[in-house]
Design a protein around this motif. Structure first.
Motif, PDB file in Angstrom:
ATOM      1  N   ARG A  88       0.878  -1.150  -0.468  1.00  0.00           N
ATOM      2  CA  ARG A  88      -0.341   0.069   0.210  1.00  0.00           C
ATOM      3  C   ARG A  88       1.006   1.334   0.258  1.00  0.00           C
ATOM      4  O   ARG A  88       0.955   1.894   0.794  1.00  0.00           O
ATOM      5  CB  ARG A  88      -0.375  -0.391   1.498  1.00  0.00           C
ATOM      6  N   TRP A  89       1.354   1.860  -1.105  1.00  0.00           N
ATOM      7  CA  TRP A  89       2.233   2.439  -1.001  1.00  0.00           C
ATOM      8  C   TRP A  89       1.956   3.927  -0.389  1.00  0.00           C
ATOM      9  O   TRP A  89       2.706   4.649  -0.627  1.00  0.00           O
ATOM     10  CB  TRP A  89       3.402   2.178  -2.998  1.00  0.00           C
ATOM     11  N   ALA A  93       3.742   6.211   1.678  1.00  0.00           N
ATOM     12  CA  ALA A  93       4.501   7.581   1.402  1.00  0.00           C
ATOM     13  C   ALA A  93       3.607   7.924   1.923  1.00  0.00           C
ATOM     14  O   ALA A  93       4.197   9.381   3.129  1.00  0.00           O
ATOM     15  CB  ALA A  93       4.011   7.564   0.465  1.00  0.00           C
ATOM     16  N   SER A  94       2.451   8.085   3.228  1.00  0.00           N
ATOM     17  CA  SER A  94       2.430   8.803   4.226  1.00  0.00           C
ATOM     18  C   SER A  94       2.745   9.338   5.256  1.00  0.00           C
ATOM     19  O   SER A  94       2.968   9.758   5.839  1.00  0.00           O
ATOM     20  CB  SER A  94       0.100   8.709   4.213  1.00  0.00           C
ATOM     21  N   TYR A  95       3.937   7.874   5.686  1.00  0.00           N
ATOM     22  CA  TYR A  95       4.910   8.813   6.265  1.00  0.00           C
ATOM     23  C   TYR A  95       5.932   9.093   6.375  1.00  0.00           C
ATOM     24  O   TYR A  95       6.914   9.104   7.402  1.00  0.00           O
ATOM     25  CB  TYR A  95       4.728   6.992   7.295  1.00  0.00           C
ATOM     26  N   LEU A  96       5.633   9.021   4.845  1.00  0.00           N
ATOM     27  CA  LEU A  96       7.033   9.408   4.311  1.00  0.00           C
ATOM     28  C   LEU A  96       6.853  10.661   3.826  1.00  0.00           C
ATOM     29  O   LEU A  96       6.597  10.692   2.059  1.00  0.00           O
ATOM     30  CB  LEU A  96       8.239   8.352   3.671  1.00  0.00           C
ATOM     31  N   GLN A  98       7.736  13.738   2.446  1.00  0.00           N
ATOM     32  CA  GLN A  98       9.013  13.578   1.112  1.00  0.00           C
ATOM     33  C   GLN A  98       9.049  12.628   0.174  1.00  0.00           C
ATOM     34  O   GLN A  98       9.866  12.816  -0.693  1.00  0.00           O
ATOM     35  CB  GLN A  98      10.541  14.208   2.073  1.00  0.00           C
ATOM     36  N   ARG A  99       8.427  11.440  -0.218  1.00  0.00           N
ATOM     37  CA  ARG A  99       8.567  11.201  -0.999  1.00  0.00           C
ATOM     38  C   ARG A  99       6.712  10.298  -0.871  1.00  0.00           C
ATOM     39  O   ARG A  99       5.822  10.996  -0.638  1.00  0.00           O
ATOM     40  CB  ARG A  99       9.490   9.493  -0.129  1.00  0.00           C
ATOM     41  N   THR A 100       7.114  10.155  -2.995  1.00  0.00           N
ATOM     42  CA  THR A 100       6.075  10.165  -3.172  1.00  0.00           C
ATOM     43  C   THR A 100       5.403   8.586  -3.544  1.00  0.00           C
ATOM     44  O   THR A 100       6.435   7.889  -3.509  1.00  0.00           O
ATOM     45  CB  THR A 100       5.811  10.570  -4.602  1.00  0.00           C
ATOM     46  N   ASP A 101       4.726   7.916  -3.479  1.00  0.00           N
ATOM     47  CA  ASP A 101       4.821   6.025  -3.879  1.00  0.00           C
ATOM     48  C   ASP A 101       5.323   5.922  -4.739  1.00  0.00           C
ATOM     49  O   ASP A 101       5.360   5.037  -4.709  1.00  0.00           O
ATOM     50  CB  ASP A 101       2.853   6.353  -3.612  1.00  0.00           C
ATOM     51  N   ASN A 102       4.911   7.185  -5.847  1.00  0.00           N
ATOM     52  CA  ASN A 102       5.756   6.055  -7.238  1.00  0.00           C
ATOM     53  C   ASN A 102       7.038   5.895  -6.744  1.00  0.00           C
ATOM     54  O   ASN A 102       7.965   5.149  -7.032  1.00  0.00           O
ATOM     55  CB  ASN A 102       5.664   7.325  -7.778  1.00  0.00           C
ATOM     56  N   ASP A 103       8.069   6.703  -5.947  1.00  0.00           N
ATOM     57  CA  ASP A 103       9.188   6.621  -5.485  1.00  0.00           C
ATOM     58  C   ASP A 103       8.925   5.298  -4.855  1.00  0.00           C
ATOM     59  O   ASP A 103      10.252   4.983  -4.905  1.00  0.00           O
ATOM     60  CB  ASP A 103       9.331   8.190  -4.465  1.00  0.00           C
ATOM     61  N   ILE A 104       8.708   5.657  -3.353  1.00  0.00           N
ATOM     62  CA  ILE A 104       8.903   4.025  -2.394  1.00  0.00           C
ATOM     63  C   ILE A 104       8.438   3.160  -3.259  1.00  0.00           C
ATOM     64  O   ILE A 104       8.936   1.928  -3.556  1.00  0.00           O
ATOM     65  CB  ILE A 104       7.909   4.811  -1.572  1.00  0.00           C
ATOM     66  N   LYS A 105       7.532   2.788  -4.500  1.00  0.00           N
ATOM     67  CA  LYS A 105       7.283   1.579  -5.028  1.00  0.00           C
ATOM     68  C   LYS A 105       9.039   1.437  -5.810  1.00  0.00           C
ATOM     69  O   LYS A 105       9.151   0.092  -5.608  1.00  0.00           O
ATOM     70  CB  LYS A 105       6.270   2.090  -5.681  1.00  0.00           C
ATOM     71  N   ASN A 106       8.269   2.001  -7.226  1.00  0.00           N
ATOM     72  CA  ASN A 106      10.553   2.068  -7.796  1.00  0.00           C
ATOM     73  C   ASN A 106      11.234   1.368  -6.669  1.00  0.00           C
ATOM     74  O   ASN A 106      11.766   1.236  -6.769  1.00  0.00           O
ATOM     75  CB  ASN A 106      10.813   3.617  -8.355  1.00  0.00           C
ATOM     76  N   TYR A 107      12.110   2.070  -5.544  1.00  0.00           N
ATOM     77  CA  TYR A 107      12.429   2.106  -4.601  1.00  0.00           C
ATOM     78  C   TYR A 107      12.556   0.657  -4.072  1.00  0.00           C
ATOM     79  O   TYR A 107      13.661  -0.032  -3.983  1.00  0.00           O
ATOM     80  CB  TYR A 107      13.240   3.116  -3.552  1.00  0.00           C
ATOM     81  N   TRP A 108      11.301   0.214  -3.421  1.00  0.00           N
ATOM     82  CA  TRP A 108      11.079  -0.930  -3.647  1.00  0.00           C
ATOM     83  C   TRP A 108      11.567  -1.665  -4.409  1.00  0.00           C
ATOM     84  O   TRP A 108      12.037  -3.016  -3.918  1.00  0.00           O
ATOM     85  CB  TRP A 108       9.532  -1.124  -2.850  1.00  0.00           C
ATOM     86  N   ASN A 109      11.075  -1.776  -5.474  1.00  0.00           N
ATOM     87  CA  ASN A 109      11.375  -2.475  -6.875  1.00  0.00           C
ATOM     88  C   ASN A 109      12.577  -3.249  -6.877  1.00  0.00           C
ATOM     89  O   ASN A 109      12.601  -3.877  -7.344  1.00  0.00           O
ATOM     90  CB  ASN A 109      10.234  -2.160  -7.900  1.00  0.00           C
ATOM     91  N   THR A 110      13.200  -2.067  -6.888  1.00  0.00           N
ATOM     92  CA  THR A 110      14.777  -1.828  -7.553  1.00  0.00           C
ATOM     93  C   THR A 110      15.360  -2.151  -6.883  1.00  0.00           C
ATOM     94  O   THR A 110      16.564  -2.471  -7.199  1.00  0.00           O
ATOM     95  CB  THR A 110      15.429  -1.003  -8.672  1.00  0.00           C
ATOM     96  N   HIS A 111      15.329  -1.594  -5.658  1.00  0.00           N
ATOM     97  CA  HIS A 111      16.323  -1.671  -4.508  1.00  0.00           C
ATOM     98  C   HIS A 111      16.559  -3.108  -3.343  1.00  0.00           C
ATOM     99  O   HIS A 111      16.671  -3.895  -3.685  1.00  0.00           O
ATOM    100  CB  HIS A 111      16.449  -0.570  -4.086  1.00  0.00           C
ATOM    101  N   LEU A 112      15.234  -3.163  -2.721  1.00  0.00           N
ATOM    102  CA  LEU A 112      14.745  -3.017  -1.220  1.00  0.00           C
ATOM    103  C   LEU A 112      14.407  -4.939  -1.469  1.00  0.00           C
ATOM    104  O   LEU A 112      14.467  -5.649  -1.015  1.00  0.00           O
ATOM    105  CB  LEU A 112      13.961  -1.884  -0.539  1.00  0.00           C
ATOM    106  N   LYS A 285      -1.795  15.204  -1.708  1.00  0.00           N
ATOM    107  CA  LYS A 285      -1.712  14.472  -1.134  1.00  0.00           C
ATOM    108  C   LYS A 285      -3.690  14.329  -0.390  1.00  0.00           C
ATOM    109  O   LYS A 285      -3.698  13.948   0.917  1.00  0.00           O
ATOM    110  CB  LYS A 285      -1.317  13.483   0.072  1.00  0.00           C
ATOM    111  N   PRO A 286      -4.712  13.923  -0.836  1.00  0.00           N
ATOM    112  CA  PRO A 286      -5.841  14.765  -0.323  1.00  0.00           C
ATOM    113  C   PRO A 286      -6.610  13.950   0.266  1.00  0.00           C
ATOM    114  O   PRO A 286      -6.751  13.766   1.594  1.00  0.00           O
ATOM    115  CB  PRO A 286      -6.884  14.509  -1.707  1.00  0.00           C
ATOM    116  N   ASN A 287      -5.598  12.292  -0.171  1.00  0.00           N
ATOM    117  CA  ASN A 287      -6.555  11.192   1.046  1.00  0.00           C
ATOM    118  C   ASN A 287      -5.474  11.097   1.799  1.00  0.00           C
ATOM    119  O   ASN A 287      -6.171   9.741   2.157  1.00  0.00           O
ATOM    120  CB  ASN A 287      -7.247   9.612  -0.113  1.00  0.00           C
ATOM    121  N   MET A 288      -4.611  11.449   1.974  1.00  0.00           N
ATOM    122  CA  MET A 288      -4.724  11.257   2.890  1.00  0.00           C
ATOM    123  C   MET A 288      -3.616  10.547   4.410  1.00  0.00           C
ATOM    124  O   MET A 288      -4.294   9.835   4.548  1.00  0.00           O
ATOM    125  CB  MET A 288      -2.914  12.003   2.931  1.00  0.00           C
TER     126      MET A 288
END
Length: 327
Positions: A88-89, A93-96, A98-112, A285-288
């Motif tokens: 649930r990116w 992301a709502s806990y980070l 400064q980061r977008t969900d897309n960014d986190i998703k990408n980082y997860w998929n590519t690094h983590l 992030k209106p639904n944050m």
DNA sequence: AAGACCCCCAACCGCTAACTT
DNA sequence: CAAGTTAGCGGTTGGGGGTCT
């Protein structure tokens, strides 16, 4: 009648955004605020679908976004939040802020994902290679114990992650829940050069515009009152903002090494910031809040006993299915 | 130096929740 | 309440840049 496409497929431009398009979009949003995305292509003349405009804004142009250089703390937090929340990116992301969900998703998929896989391969003792939690058949009792343990570990991990770095004066909801938590990280990473470029681009563009300086209060009035007060084209709105004001308005400074600018950015972009600083965050992030509500309750539940009952020793000694080896 | 390969990430696509009429 | 509409989310893709051979 089937669901209509979000935009006419004919004449809609796809692919990378040009700086000019960015300027048009930013200036429009500056004037009207984010939202009503459907109207954006029409009103701006952009040959983009509304979705594309929204994505471009939320993932790239939105102020206060930090890009690249994920810190250890962020990494840690993502891993644990992912373990807790799944993919649930947006929620993560709502806990980070400064980061977008897309960014986190990408980082997860590519690094983590890779990192965890590797680590798991190293310490594999019956766990599978794909995820944090073993899919091996287990009895109901085992499953329940495991679930309890997972929840327990996730609690601790979340508390730990939230407690990592802290500007001393920030008071956040998290700080109430987890006494150690005092706010988002203020790290040395810089904002995206691309965002900078846009700021510079706008700066140059605005220097050439007929109107020049406006007072800060004018800028603030935009922040406080995003609803347009009168007639204006997007061009007018843009020209009404000085480069400096634009920087401050958007929460970043062209000198990325400035600690002050970063502090301001972090503060302004923090989800827990004061209402007057949060126009873009609220709108971008209106639904944050929506998504955070159950999480906050969850956190409360997590931290109520988690933070109090567990010592730091437990945190160290309690790996999250192998992820603890990361740290 | 150049071609092949790999990696990263911006952007797209399709689905669905939420909202409006 | 149902149908239509819109915004948002998560999965996926493809282009570009970097690295390797």
């Amino acid at each position: 009648m089937g669901r209509p496409p979000c935009c006419d497929k004919i004449g809609v431009k796809k692919g990378p955004w040009t700086p000019e398009e960015d300027i048009i979009l930013v200036s429009y949003i500056q004037e009207h605020g984010p939202g009503n995305w459907r109207a954006v292509p029409t009103n701006t003349g952009l040959l983009r679908c509304s979705k594309s405009c929204r994505l471009r804004w939320t993932n790239y142009l939105r102020p206060g976004i930090r890009r690249g250089n994920f810190t250890d703390q962020e990494e840690k937090m993502i891993i644990h939040l992912q373990a807790l929340l799944g993919n649930r990116w947006a929620a993560i992301a709502s806990y980070l802020p400064q980061r977008t969900d897309n960014d986190i998703k990408n980082y997860w998929n590519t690094h983590l994902k890779k990192k965890l896989k590797k680590l798991q391969a190293g310490v594999d003792d019956g766990h599978n290679q794909d995820g944090l939690v073993s899919q091996a058949p287990i009895s109901k009792g085992q499953w329940e114990r495991r679930l309890q343990t997972d929840i327990h570990m996730a609690k601790q991990a979340l508390c730990e992650a939230l407690s990592l770095d802290k500007p001393s004066n920030t008071i956040s909801p998290e700080s109430k829940i987890c006494p150690n938590y005092t706010g988002p990280a203020l790290q040395s990473s810089t904002y995206a050069s691309s965002t900078e470029n846009i700021a510079r681009l706008l700066e140059g563009w605005m220097r050439n515009s007929p109107k020049s300086a406006q007072t800060n209060s004018d800028q603030n009035s935009f922040i406080h009152n995003p609803v347009p007060t009168g007639s204006s084209s997007s061009e007018g709105a843009l020209s009404a903002t000085t480069p400096d004001a634009f920087d401050s308005l958007f929460g970043f400074n062209s000198s990325t090494n400035s600690e002050a600018s970063q502090a301001v950015s972090a503060e302004e972009t923090a989800n827990f910031s004061t209402p007057e600083t949060s126009l873009f965050q609220d709108e971008s992030k209106p639904n944050m809040e929506k998504s955070r509500v159950p999480l906050t309750l969850l956190e409360k539940w997590l931290f109520d006993d988690g933070a109090a009952a567990q010592g730091q020793d437990d945190l160290i000694g309690m790996p999250l299915d192998g992820t603890a080896g990361l740290f």
